[in-house]
Design an enzyme around this catalytic site. Structure first.
Site, short mmCIF file in Angstrom:
data_model
loop_
_atom_site.label_atom_id
_atom_site.label_comp_id
_atom_site.label_asym_id
_atom_site.label_seq_id
_atom_site.Cartn_x
_atom_site.Cartn_y
_atom_site.Cartn_z
N ASP A 1 7.76 -4.26 -14.05
CA ASP A 1 8.57 -3.73 -12.70
C ASP A 1 10.06 -3.74 -13.32
O ASP A 1 10.33 -3.95 -14.72
CB ASP A 1 8.51 -5.09 -11.82
CG ASP A 1 8.84 -4.95 -10.41
OD1 ASP A 1 9.79 -4.00 -9.94
OD2 ASP A 1 7.95 -5.38 -9.69
N ASP B 1 9.77 1.83 -16.63
CA ASP B 1 8.89 2.94 -16.10
C ASP B 1 7.35 2.85 -16.44
O ASP B 1 7.20 3.03 -17.65
CB ASP B 1 9.38 4.15 -16.38
CG ASP B 1 8.75 5.56 -15.49
OD1 ASP B 1 7.66 5.16 -14.96
OD2 ASP B 1 9.46 6.54 -15.31
N ASP C 1 5.59 1.19 -3.26
CA ASP C 1 6.36 1.74 -2.17
C ASP C 1 5.60 3.00 -1.51
O ASP C 1 5.16 3.88 -2.23
CB ASP C 1 7.51 2.34 -3.05
CG ASP C 1 8.84 2.67 -1.95
OD1 ASP C 1 8.51 3.20 -0.90
OD2 ASP C 1 9.96 2.47 -2.18
N LYS D 1 8.16 8.72 4.51
CA LYS D 1 8.56 10.07 5.21
C LYS D 1 7.85 11.02 4.37
O LYS D 1 7.73 11.10 3.05
CB LYS D 1 10.19 10.14 4.93
CG LYS D 1 10.88 9.29 5.85
CD LYS D 1 12.53 9.45 5.46
CE LYS D 1 13.44 8.77 6.30
NZ LYS D 1 14.73 8.78 6.05
N ASP E 1 -0.67 -1.91 2.87
CA ASP E 1 -0.64 -2.21 4.14
C ASP E 1 -0.03 -1.26 4.99
O ASP E 1 0.12 -1.41 6.16
CB ASP E 1 0.08 -3.63 4.49
CG ASP E 1 1.86 -3.35 4.30
OD1 ASP E 1 2.07 -2.59 3.35
OD2 ASP E 1 2.45 -4.17 4.86
N ARG F 1 3.42 -12.87 -0.46
CA ARG F 1 4.53 -13.35 0.72
C ARG F 1 4.75 -11.87 1.41
O ARG F 1 4.65 -11.90 2.73
CB ARG F 1 5.73 -13.67 0.16
CG ARG F 1 6.86 -14.10 1.17
CD ARG F 1 8.07 -14.76 0.41
NE ARG F 1 8.45 -14.09 -0.76
CZ ARG F 1 9.39 -14.61 -1.48
NH1 ARG F 1 10.05 -15.75 -1.14
NH2 ARG F 1 9.84 -14.04 -2.36
N PHE F 2 4.93 -10.72 0.92
CA PHE F 2 5.08 -9.55 1.36
C PHE F 2 3.74 -9.01 2.30
O PHE F 2 4.07 -8.74 3.44
CB PHE F 2 5.10 -8.57 0.02
CG PHE F 2 5.36 -7.02 0.61
CD1 PHE F 2 6.27 -6.59 0.98
CD2 PHE F 2 4.20 -6.14 0.59
CE1 PHE F 2 6.76 -5.33 1.37
CE2 PHE F 2 4.37 -4.90 1.08
CZ PHE F 2 5.56 -4.49 1.54
N GLU F 3 2.63 -9.56 1.59
CA GLU F 3 1.32 -9.24 2.64
C GLU F 3 1.54 -10.02 3.71
O GLU F 3 1.17 -9.51 4.84
CB GLU F 3 0.03 -9.31 1.92
CG GLU F 3 -1.25 -9.17 2.37
CD GLU F 3 -2.21 -9.46 1.39
OE1 GLU F 3 -3.39 -9.19 1.97
OE2 GLU F 3 -1.99 -9.84 0.40
#
Length: 293
Positions: free
Chosen positions: A147, A174, A197, A201, A233, A271-273
């Protein structure tokens, strides 16, 4: 770290340069004194920007100019590092962290202290809670967690230490350079990409990580039978993932119907999920295996 020490002697004043008496040369106007103070403050700020927050920790741009500039699938996120995260970075980075500089090949057996340990690469781990849970549930597998988020790096290192997880290493930089330049063929027992991510768009879709070129590269570093596990998601991205993975010649879907997989027990809820589920998002898992050569 480069040294940027200020000169111990002040620059000569206009009076000294013209041969004026010393007493006259040392008399500076209030405006000149204010200007000199402002210049000193600016120089200190410039040094602060050049010097890393953690001199022995993760580098701001580890690959630097060694490799080509290209469209990135990630955005570095700069948020506040807590005292605990900073302390973990200072103490544990030399032991369990590595910068992705692209200059040498990694010996994963040496990195984890066990040449027989299977190693899974996780790309993007957020704050590291799920990574730590998976490491604790499977101490017989090493997790190389990659990360660019400094607070998350410090948080995961702290979690690993508190829970006695010697099977976690944190990579900064990277993931493409890590795969292409630093990992040898067939070295990975698995690859995990959880909630990347989605770049929603249309003009940004080219930044999405799961693309044919990425899968072709990843396949060269995964051992035959290694599991590629993705989760998202963002439904349009899930559909694209399924389409691209299904067309990849080096991978095969573990689901007989060729569709999405139920969430496996080894992937904990993040937590994000949970935030996504609270908003009514549907989470899709994809489980594909690396085909035999």
């Amino acid at each position: 770290m480069s040294e940027n020490h200020a000169s111990p002697s002040a620059p000569a004043t206009a009076g000294e340069q013209s041969g004026a008496p010393a007493a006259e040369a040392t008399t500076a106007s209030p405006a000149a004194a204010s200007s000199a103070a402002a210049s000193s403050a600016a120089a200190q700020q410039a040094r602060g920007r050049r010097e890393p927050m953690f001199p022995d920790g993760p580098a701001p741009d580890p690959a630097g100019s060694h490799h080509e500039r290209r469209i990135r699938s990630f955005q570095p996120r700069r948020s506040r590092v807590t005292t605990g995260q900073g302390e973990a970075l200072r103490r544990l980075w030399p032991k369990w962290g590595l910068d992705i500089d692209g200059l040498s090949k990694l010996d994963l057996g040496e990195l984890f202290g066990d040449p027989e340990l299977p190693v899974v690469l996780e790309i993007g781990f957020g704050m590291g809670e799920a990574t730590a849970k998976m490491a604790a549930a499977d101490l017989g597998t090493g997790i190389l967690a990659c990360d660019v988020h400094t607070p998350g790096q410090g948080n995961l290192l702290g979690l690993a230490e508190r829970n006695g997880l010697d099977n976690v290493r944190v990579a900064n930089g990277d993931a493409i350079i890590l795969l292409r330049e630093m990992l040898v063929p067939d070295s990975l027992a698995g690859l995990r990409v959880y909630f990347p991510d989605p770049w929603p768009k249309k003009r940004h879709h080219k930044r999405r990580l799961i693309q044919p070129e990425f899968l072709a590269l990843a396949a060269t570093r995964m051992a035959p039978g290694a599991l590629l596990h993705c989760a998202t998601d963002w439904e349009p991205y899930a559909e694209q993932m399924l389409e691209v993975l299904s067309a990849a010649p080096d991978f095969e879907n573990t689901q007989s119907d060729g569709g999405f997989a139920p969430r496996p027990d080894f992937r904990p809820l993040t937590r994000f999920e949970g935030q996504g589920l609270d908003k009514g998002h549907v989470v899709h898992d994809l489980l594909f295996r690396r085909k035999a050569h």
